[in-house]
Design a protein around this motif. Structure first.
Motif, short mmCIF file in Angstrom:
data_model
loop_
_atom_site.label_atom_id
_atom_site.label_comp_id
_atom_site.label_asym_id
_atom_site.label_seq_id
_atom_site.Cartn_x
_atom_site.Cartn_y
_atom_site.Cartn_z
N LEU A 77 8.02 8.11 4.94
CA LEU A 77 7.26 8.14 6.19
C LEU A 77 5.80 8.48 5.92
O LEU A 77 4.89 7.84 6.47
CB LEU A 77 7.87 9.16 7.15
CG LEU A 77 7.40 9.15 8.58
CD1 LEU A 77 7.59 7.78 9.21
CD2 LEU A 77 8.13 10.20 9.38
N GLY A 78 5.57 9.44 5.03
CA GLY A 78 4.20 9.80 4.66
C GLY A 78 3.47 8.64 4.01
O GLY A 78 2.28 8.41 4.28
N ALA A 79 4.16 7.91 3.15
CA ALA A 79 3.53 6.76 2.49
C ALA A 79 3.16 5.68 3.50
O ALA A 79 2.08 5.09 3.42
CB ALA A 79 4.47 6.21 1.41
N VAL A 80 4.05 5.43 4.45
CA VAL A 80 3.79 4.36 5.43
C VAL A 80 2.69 4.76 6.40
O VAL A 80 1.76 3.97 6.63
CB VAL A 80 5.08 3.97 6.19
CG1 VAL A 80 4.77 2.96 7.29
CG2 VAL A 80 6.12 3.42 5.23
N HIS A 81 2.75 5.97 6.96
CA HIS A 81 1.69 6.32 7.91
C HIS A 81 0.36 6.46 7.17
O HIS A 81 -0.70 6.15 7.72
CB HIS A 81 2.04 7.52 8.79
CG HIS A 81 2.00 8.88 8.16
ND1 HIS A 81 0.84 9.50 7.76
CD2 HIS A 81 2.99 9.75 7.88
CE1 HIS A 81 1.13 10.69 7.27
NE2 HIS A 81 2.43 10.87 7.32
N GLY A 82 0.40 6.86 5.90
CA GLY A 82 -0.84 6.91 5.12
C GLY A 82 -1.40 5.52 4.87
O GLY A 82 -2.62 5.31 4.95
N ASP A 122 0.82 -1.22 0.00
CA ASP A 122 0.00 0.00 0.00
C ASP A 122 0.85 1.27 0.00
O ASP A 122 0.45 2.28 -0.57
CB ASP A 122 -0.94 0.02 1.22
CG ASP A 122 -2.11 -0.95 1.09
OD1 ASP A 122 -2.28 -1.53 0.00
OD2 ASP A 122 -2.83 -1.11 2.09
N ALA A 123 2.03 1.20 0.65
CA ALA A 123 2.91 2.37 0.72
C ALA A 123 3.79 2.51 -0.52
O ALA A 123 4.41 3.56 -0.72
CB ALA A 123 3.78 2.28 1.97
N GLY A 124 3.86 1.45 -1.33
CA GLY A 124 4.69 1.50 -2.52
C GLY A 124 6.18 1.36 -2.24
O GLY A 124 7.02 1.90 -2.96
#
Length: 106
Positions: free
Chosen positions: A74-79, A51-53
């Motif tokens: 970090l933004g991709a993972v928490h998103g 999901d985070a790519g």
């Protein structure tokens, strides 16, 4: 043989302070919080990484505090976890807060 000469004793010294544990690195605390949230959601590394790519290996290294993720990662993972940045940073701040009193020097 020579005589024994007593050496003067040093003035009373305060006891040495108890050794303190070093503060954890920011990346270690962020990683623990991300892993804890992923596990709370019963999600796999592969699921969140997809999901985070990012790769599963990279996410694993972030969670273990071995990698310092960029703000984009970090933004991709928490998103991918459905967290807002303010929630994640709040959790990290609380985890870093000392449990005892804090002495501030002026």
């Amino acid at each position: 043989m020579g005589d024994l000469v007593p050496l003067p004793r040093p003035a009373h010294r305060a006891p040495a302070p108890a050794p303190q544990r070093p503060e954890p690195l920011w990346r270690e605390v962020v990683g623990r919080e991300l892993r804890a949230e992923r596990r709370r959601q019963s999600r796999t590394l592969a699921d969140v990484a997809g999901d985070a790519g990012i790769s599963v290996q990279y996410l694993s290294e972030v969670e273990r505090g071995l990698k310092e993720p960029s703000s984009e990662i970090l933004g991709a993972v928490h998103g991918a976890l459905g967290l807002r940045l303010v929630e994640l940073t709040g959790r990290v701040s609380r985890a870093l807060r000392p449990s005892g009193p804090v002495a501030l020097a002026a």
